[in-house]
Design a protein around this motif. Sequence first.
Motif, mmCIF file in Angstrom:
data_model
loop_
_atom_site.group_PDB
_atom_site.id
_atom_site.type_symbol
_atom_site.label_atom_id
_atom_site.label_comp_id
_atom_site.label_asym_id
_atom_site.label_seq_id
_atom_site.Cartn_x
_atom_site.Cartn_y
_atom_site.Cartn_z
ATOM 1 N N GLY A 62 0.839 -1.176 -0.176
ATOM 2 C CA GLY A 62 -0.007 -0.011 0.072
ATOM 3 C C GLY A 62 0.971 1.252 -0.120
ATOM 4 N N ILE A 63 2.252 0.981 -0.277
ATOM 5 C CA ILE A 63 2.938 2.300 -0.193
ATOM 6 C C ILE A 63 4.323 2.040 -0.677
ATOM 7 C CG2 ILE A 63 4.286 1.767 1.902
ATOM 8 C CD1 ILE A 63 3.082 5.225 2.010
ATOM 9 N N GLY A 64 5.104 2.897 -1.242
ATOM 10 C CA GLY A 64 6.421 2.774 -2.031
ATOM 11 C C GLY A 64 6.778 4.095 -2.101
ATOM 12 N N ARG A 65 7.987 4.297 -2.755
ATOM 13 C CA ARG A 65 8.649 5.542 -2.867
ATOM 14 C C ARG A 65 7.828 6.158 -4.275
ATOM 15 N NH1 ARG A 65 11.775 5.308 1.457
ATOM 16 N NH2 ARG A 65 13.643 4.190 1.336
ATOM 17 N N TRP A 66 8.051 7.719 -3.877
ATOM 18 C CA TRP A 66 7.107 8.378 -4.827
ATOM 19 C C TRP A 66 8.262 9.384 -5.463
ATOM 20 C CZ3 TRP A 66 4.447 10.013 0.189
ATOM 21 C CH2 TRP A 66 3.728 8.970 0.324
ATOM 22 N N VAL A 67 7.639 9.872 -6.837
ATOM 23 C CA VAL A 67 8.435 10.762 -7.754
ATOM 24 C C VAL A 67 8.381 11.993 -7.178
ATOM 25 C CG1 VAL A 67 8.908 11.466 -9.889
ATOM 26 C CG2 VAL A 67 8.373 9.085 -9.579
ATOM 27 N N MET A 68 9.213 13.073 -7.510
ATOM 28 C CA MET A 68 9.436 14.454 -7.359
ATOM 29 C C MET A 68 9.483 14.924 -8.793
ATOM 30 S SD MET A 68 11.815 15.177 -3.866
ATOM 31 C CE MET A 68 13.041 13.840 -4.433
ATOM 32 N N ILE A 69 8.643 15.793 -8.984
ATOM 33 C CA ILE A 69 8.617 16.558 -10.176
ATOM 34 C C ILE A 69 8.715 18.003 -9.879
ATOM 35 C CG2 ILE A 69 7.309 17.098 -12.464
ATOM 36 C CD1 ILE A 69 8.302 14.153 -12.339
ATOM 37 N N ASP A 70 9.387 18.889 -10.712
ATOM 38 C CA ASP A 70 9.390 20.355 -10.498
ATOM 39 C C ASP A 70 8.286 20.813 -11.374
ATOM 40 O OD1 ASP A 70 9.894 23.024 -11.289
ATOM 41 O OD2 ASP A 70 12.226 22.904 -11.010
ATOM 42 N N LYS A 71 7.376 21.457 -10.407
ATOM 43 C CA LYS A 71 6.067 22.050 -10.682
ATOM 44 C C LYS A 71 6.110 23.065 -11.999
ATOM 45 C CE LYS A 71 3.358 23.466 -7.665
ATOM 46 N NZ LYS A 71 2.577 23.792 -6.251
ATOM 47 N N GLU A 72 7.248 23.651 -11.965
ATOM 48 C CA GLU A 72 7.591 24.829 -12.696
ATOM 49 C C GLU A 72 8.049 24.365 -14.420
ATOM 50 O OE1 GLU A 72 10.735 28.724 -13.318
ATOM 51 O OE2 GLU A 72 9.495 28.344 -11.354
ATOM 52 N N THR A 73 8.860 23.305 -14.050
ATOM 53 C CA THR A 73 9.307 22.654 -15.529
ATOM 54 C C THR A 73 9.130 21.268 -15.938
ATOM 55 O OG1 THR A 73 11.360 21.537 -14.303
ATOM 56 C CG2 THR A 73 11.570 24.048 -14.975
ATOM 57 N N ASN A 74 8.142 20.622 -15.059
ATOM 58 C CA ASN A 74 7.963 19.304 -15.106
ATOM 59 C C ASN A 74 9.150 18.316 -15.202
ATOM 60 O OD1 ASN A 74 5.619 17.763 -15.199
ATOM 61 N ND2 ASN A 74 5.718 17.189 -17.423
ATOM 62 N N ASP A 75 10.378 18.661 -14.663
ATOM 63 C CA ASP A 75 11.365 17.858 -14.678
ATOM 64 C C ASP A 75 11.360 16.983 -13.780
ATOM 65 O OD1 ASP A 75 13.951 17.298 -15.708
ATOM 66 O OD2 ASP A 75 15.002 18.617 -14.302
ATOM 67 N N PHE A 76 11.925 15.740 -13.981
ATOM 68 C CA PHE A 76 12.095 14.659 -12.701
ATOM 69 C C PHE A 76 13.217 15.040 -11.905
ATOM 70 C CE2 PHE A 76 14.110 11.018 -11.140
ATOM 71 C CZ PHE A 76 12.896 9.940 -11.005
ATOM 72 N N ILE A 77 13.092 15.040 -10.723
ATOM 73 C CA ILE A 77 13.997 15.660 -9.673
ATOM 74 C C ILE A 77 14.789 14.390 -8.914
ATOM 75 C CG2 ILE A 77 14.364 16.620 -7.417
ATOM 76 C CD1 ILE A 77 12.080 18.663 -8.323
#
Length: 179
Positions: A62-77
Amino acid sequence: MEIAIETARLLIRELRPTDVEGMFDLDSNPEVHQYLGKHPVQSREETLGVIDFIRQQYIDNGIGRWVMIDKETNDFIGWTGFKYVTDLTNNHINYYDLGYRLRQKYWGKGIATEAAIACLEYGFNQLGFQEVFAMADCENDGSNKILAKLGFSRIETFDLDGEPHHWYHLDKSEFQNKE
């Protein structure tokens, strides 16, 4: 269930197979893996296996690591969030582990702290966690400083795969008192 958490700069969401390029860039960098066993991935196929493994954790735990995305550029952080650990680690089993890993170009910008705070708020307030654990290589000054800033208590030092690591704990009341 698709998790979506927003901060001032970030969109935090579940990892998808379409994130393979960002994940490959992150996990193929030897600098990123300096304190992670020094085993960067070698191929996109290997990265897809990691993505599949994490997505299976969503189903199994029911859980696992999540992705961070830059809201301004849509870049994968990078990634952040929790993993439910069912293997024995430092005499602990069946616990929630907070983690984060960022592409090198995002280091030193406060993003890991921002993301971790949002994840802890979500974990304690939405998911009902009572406590969270974390660990960091003793030499990883950046991660150790972040965990201290978040209010984690360093419990002890232990050996993980031949490397000394600090073991941290944070309970819900300690986090809420810090807010």
